[in-house]
Scaffold this active site. Sequence first.
Site, PDB file in Angstrom:
ATOM      1  N   LEU A   1     -28.105  -5.796  80.130  1.00 48.34           N
ATOM      2  CA  LEU A   1     -28.160  -4.977  78.913  1.00 48.34           C
ATOM      3  C   LEU A   1     -29.586  -4.808  78.406  1.00 48.34           C
ATOM      4  O   LEU A   1     -29.991  -5.405  77.412  1.00 48.34           O
ATOM      5  CB  LEU A   1     -27.253  -5.583  77.829  1.00 48.34           C
ATOM      6  CG  LEU A   1     -25.795  -5.156  78.028  1.00 48.34           C
ATOM      7  CD1 LEU A   1     -25.118  -6.014  79.071  1.00 48.34           C
ATOM      8  CD2 LEU A   1     -25.034  -5.153  76.736  1.00 48.34           C
TER       9      LEU A   1
ATOM     10  N   GLU B   1     -32.325  -1.517  78.199  1.00 44.05           N
ATOM     11  CA  GLU B   1     -32.548  -0.103  78.514  1.00 44.05           C
ATOM     12  C   GLU B   1     -33.873   0.129  79.236  1.00 44.05           C
ATOM     13  O   GLU B   1     -33.956   0.947  80.142  1.00 44.05           O
ATOM     14  CB  GLU B   1     -32.466   0.748  77.242  1.00 44.05           C
ATOM     15  CG  GLU B   1     -31.044   0.947  76.719  1.00 44.05           C
ATOM     16  CD  GLU B   1     -30.446  -0.301  76.078  1.00 44.05           C
ATOM     17  OE1 GLU B   1     -31.218  -1.222  75.732  1.00 44.05           O
ATOM     18  OE2 GLU B   1     -29.213  -0.363  75.924  1.00 44.05           O
TER      19      GLU B   1
ATOM     20  N   PHE C   1     -25.265   4.547  74.126  1.00 45.83           N
ATOM     21  CA  PHE C   1     -25.214   5.354  72.906  1.00 45.83           C
ATOM     22  C   PHE C   1     -26.624   5.842  72.591  1.00 45.83           C
ATOM     23  O   PHE C   1     -27.613   5.147  72.873  1.00 45.83           O
ATOM     24  CB  PHE C   1     -24.694   4.542  71.713  1.00 45.83           C
ATOM     25  CG  PHE C   1     -23.208   4.376  71.684  1.00 45.83           C
ATOM     26  CD1 PHE C   1     -22.379   5.344  71.098  1.00 45.83           C
ATOM     27  CD2 PHE C   1     -22.619   3.267  72.254  1.00 45.83           C
ATOM     28  CE1 PHE C   1     -20.999   5.179  71.088  1.00 45.83           C
ATOM     29  CE2 PHE C   1     -21.234   3.105  72.245  1.00 45.83           C
ATOM     30  CZ  PHE C   1     -20.425   4.060  71.658  1.00 45.83           C
ATOM     31  N   ASP C   2     -26.695   7.018  71.968  1.00 51.00           N
ATOM     32  CA  ASP C   2     -27.959   7.629  71.560  1.00 51.00           C
ATOM     33  C   ASP C   2     -28.958   6.652  70.941  1.00 51.00           C
ATOM     34  O   ASP C   2     -30.117   6.586  71.316  1.00 51.00           O
ATOM     35  CB  ASP C   2     -27.680   8.762  70.564  1.00 51.00           C
ATOM     36  CG  ASP C   2     -26.455   8.478  69.703  1.00 51.00           C
ATOM     37  OD1 ASP C   2     -26.390   7.384  69.108  1.00 51.00           O
ATOM     38  OD2 ASP C   2     -25.558   9.343  69.639  1.00 51.00           O
ATOM     39  N   GLY C   3     -28.476   5.846  69.990  1.00 53.09           N
ATOM     40  CA  GLY C   3     -29.383   4.952  69.264  1.00 53.09           C
ATOM     41  C   GLY C   3     -29.912   3.816  70.117  1.00 53.09           C
ATOM     42  O   GLY C   3     -30.805   3.083  69.694  1.00 53.09           O
TER      43      GLY C   3
ATOM     44  N   TYR D   1     -33.897   3.924  72.425  1.00 48.50           N
ATOM     45  CA  TYR D   1     -35.270   3.592  72.007  1.00 48.50           C
ATOM     46  C   TYR D   1     -35.895   2.423  72.771  1.00 48.50           C
ATOM     47  O   TYR D   1     -37.088   2.468  73.069  1.00 48.50           O
ATOM     48  CB  TYR D   1     -35.320   3.391  70.491  1.00 48.50           C
ATOM     49  CG  TYR D   1     -34.751   4.585  69.745  1.00 48.50           C
ATOM     50  CD1 TYR D   1     -35.324   5.851  69.887  1.00 48.50           C
ATOM     51  CD2 TYR D   1     -33.613   4.466  68.953  1.00 48.50           C
ATOM     52  CE1 TYR D   1     -34.781   6.954  69.254  1.00 48.50           C
ATOM     53  CE2 TYR D   1     -33.062   5.577  68.318  1.00 48.50           C
ATOM     54  CZ  TYR D   1     -33.641   6.822  68.471  1.00 48.50           C
ATOM     55  OH  TYR D   1     -33.094   7.912  67.857  1.00 48.50           O
ATOM     56  N   PRO D   2     -35.165   1.372  73.102  1.00 50.98           N
ATOM     57  CA  PRO D   2     -35.808   0.326  73.920  1.00 50.98           C
ATOM     58  C   PRO D   2     -36.277   0.834  75.290  1.00 50.98           C
ATOM     59  O   PRO D   2     -37.131   0.217  75.907  1.00 50.98           O
ATOM     60  CB  PRO D   2     -34.695  -0.722  74.084  1.00 50.98           C
ATOM     61  CG  PRO D   2     -33.784  -0.493  72.928  1.00 50.98           C
ATOM     62  CD  PRO D   2     -33.822   0.985  72.677  1.00 50.98           C
TER      63      PRO D   2
ATOM     64  N   HIS E   1     -24.911   4.689  66.543  1.00 49.97           N
ATOM     65  CA  HIS E   1     -23.949   5.257  67.486  1.00 49.97           C
ATOM     66  C   HIS E   1     -23.736   6.751  67.268  1.00 49.97           C
ATOM     67  O   HIS E   1     -22.791   7.320  67.816  1.00 49.97           O
ATOM     68  CB  HIS E   1     -22.590   4.539  67.371  1.00 49.97           C
ATOM     69  CG  HIS E   1     -22.602   3.137  67.878  1.00 49.97           C
ATOM     70  ND1 HIS E   1     -23.343   2.138  67.291  1.00 49.97           N
ATOM     71  CD2 HIS E   1     -21.979   2.559  68.942  1.00 49.97           C
ATOM     72  CE1 HIS E   1     -23.148   1.006  67.952  1.00 49.97           C
ATOM     73  NE2 HIS E   1     -22.335   1.242  68.965  1.00 49.97           N
TER      74      HIS E   1
END
Lengths: 379, 334
Positions: free
Chosen positions: B58, B60, B83-85, B88-89, B129
């Site tokens: 887990l 990104e 999910f969209d949010g 960022y990572p 989300h």
Amino acid sequence: MRETVSADNELAELLGPDWVPVQLLTPDGDRVAHPDYDPWIADLTDDDLVALYEDLVVVRRIDTEATALQRQGELGLWPPLLGQEAAQIGSARALRDDDFVFTSYRENAVAYCRGVEIAELMPVWRGTALSGWNPFDVGMATPAVIIGAQALHATGYALGCQKDGVDSVAIAYFGDGATSQGDVNEAMIFAASFHAPVIFFCQNNQWAISEPVGLQAARPIAGRAPAFGIPSMRVDGNDVLAVMAATRIALDRARNGGGPMFIEAVTYRMGPHTTSDDPGRYENPAEKAEWAAKDPVDRLERLLAAAGLLTDGVRERVASRAAAVAAELRAGCLGLADPEPLTVFDYVYATGDPELERQRSQYSAYLRLFDAGQFGDAS
Amino acid sequence: MTTLTLAKALGLGLRRALEDDPRVVIMGEDVGTLGGVFRVTDGLQADFGADRVMDMPLAESGIIGTAVGLAFRGYRPVCEIQFDGFIYPGFDQIVAQVAKLHYRTAGNVRMPITIRVPFGGGIGAVEHHSESPEAYFTHTSGLRVVACSNPQDGYSMLRQAIASDDPVLFFEPKRRYWVKGEVDETLDLPLHAARVVLPGTDVTLVTYGPLVSTALDAAAAALADGISIEVIDLRSLSPVDFATVEASVRRTGRLVITHEAAQFGGVGAELAAVITERCFEHLEAAPARVTGFDTPYPAAKLEEHFLPDLDRILDAVDRVLGRQNSLTGWVASA
């Protein structure tokens, strides 16, 4: 200077007997026996040792010449590797042509070993291009500037080798500072999860620009990997033989399905971070002098001298090779033409983009106005 | 021709890509046994194996960064961001590595990576989300950014994204995952061509992703009022097919843009600017935007206010037509 996590005496205590870097060649040039490491370099002939010496001398000369070119205003920047020659040569010379290397920006000696043309070291630092060689020609990716990003690239490449059923290995080079990055830690997690044939090669040169390694790591860096499920080695990074043996151990293990391995080569950055840096503001002269006495080139030279291998013929040959490489570097640098203006639009996409073509043609028309004398002298 | 939900159409696109090209691998969180949290990859690991449909740790940045390495090795990774949010990572690997390696290496290294991102609101989800992060990526050269709006496009565009030698950020409107439509597997639409979904004469209404159906609802409602709206599904957010929008605005003289993402610096801002530059003399009114507010995505019980709906779109249509609207105020007797 900021407070570091471990004071020197504490660090010595933490290192403990298990974390003393493995050494096969002392600073005095004496060969030290090591039951686990010796077999991995037992095949080295006298000629091989002389070749390693030549490598060390040549890459130091590359560094000196490039630094001079920067001081003369011919390069915008240069990241010296002074002091780290053995870490880079010992590891890179252990690789096979079909292995693949992902590095940071300081691994010019690794690039040299991979067969990168000397002149191709220059465009990035002269500012004529963003990269100097085709990665697929030499099995080495374009250096990553954002520290640590390449550890994931190496891991992904290793996954590809695994899928392809080949025994090629990927190796990621990074410094002690990069071990603070999420990407290096994620790379170790991914590599361990998938048993990827990747080697994490950390050159702990004690400094992340001005920040001492204690600020990145409260424990020896090699100590982290086992917690990810990755065995690690801690070697004297100024000892080309120890580095080579360690890298061969890791390569062999990875080729045979053993999975990833982590090597911490403990060395010292004798110069600035880059030519823009001012280490006078932060370095410790006593510490630097201590490391100068452990010089990687000197110690192999002492070994060769004691063994009677450093004949005048060898000295001459090595010196002339170093001079030739330096001349090639300088000529390659000075021979680089500024890129054509419209090439700024090249290679954004593999396939075209109409909007970018629009910008290209508009800028082209704009530039032609100068040629036509309508805006005065374009030069 | 088959009738499929958007989620199933995307899954079919992935299945065909895996069948056609052994270098395609799917990577993501929960994409294997579970089939993804939206079940888009349902059944793929069972049929193609864990070597090609890979459940990843887990992380990104790890997923995108290892995809970069696989691309170096000649693979065509398709990454799923859950999910969209959560994208960022992975942002650094996307904008600093994936987007730039082709340029950095003067074309020697290609990054045929597809990054699938379920995006947008409207499903009553919790924080992180329901976001619309597309503008961050349209601002980065070297990336192609697209959003599908229906099962046919979902299938066709995903096939093209995977086949593309450029990296593609592929946005999927999660509130449309369960909407059914016909899918013709032989239909081949160019990835970056906008589509006129509904022809009209009075106002050009440009949108993409989840709001295409809302825009069509608005057009139907406006028609009852005698206003003819041309609805354009942008499909590609970078590069933008400005030619299709320009041609439309030249005819209608009026432009309304709607998207769920916040207004400032969004895709709508760029559209409004470019169309104004290129069609100024054809415009009868300043372009109007109907977007999410410049706030973080709010709690679920507020999202009906945040998300552009039929009435907010019609209000903007009234604005560009010079009719009474929320900005001019209503006159009771009018």
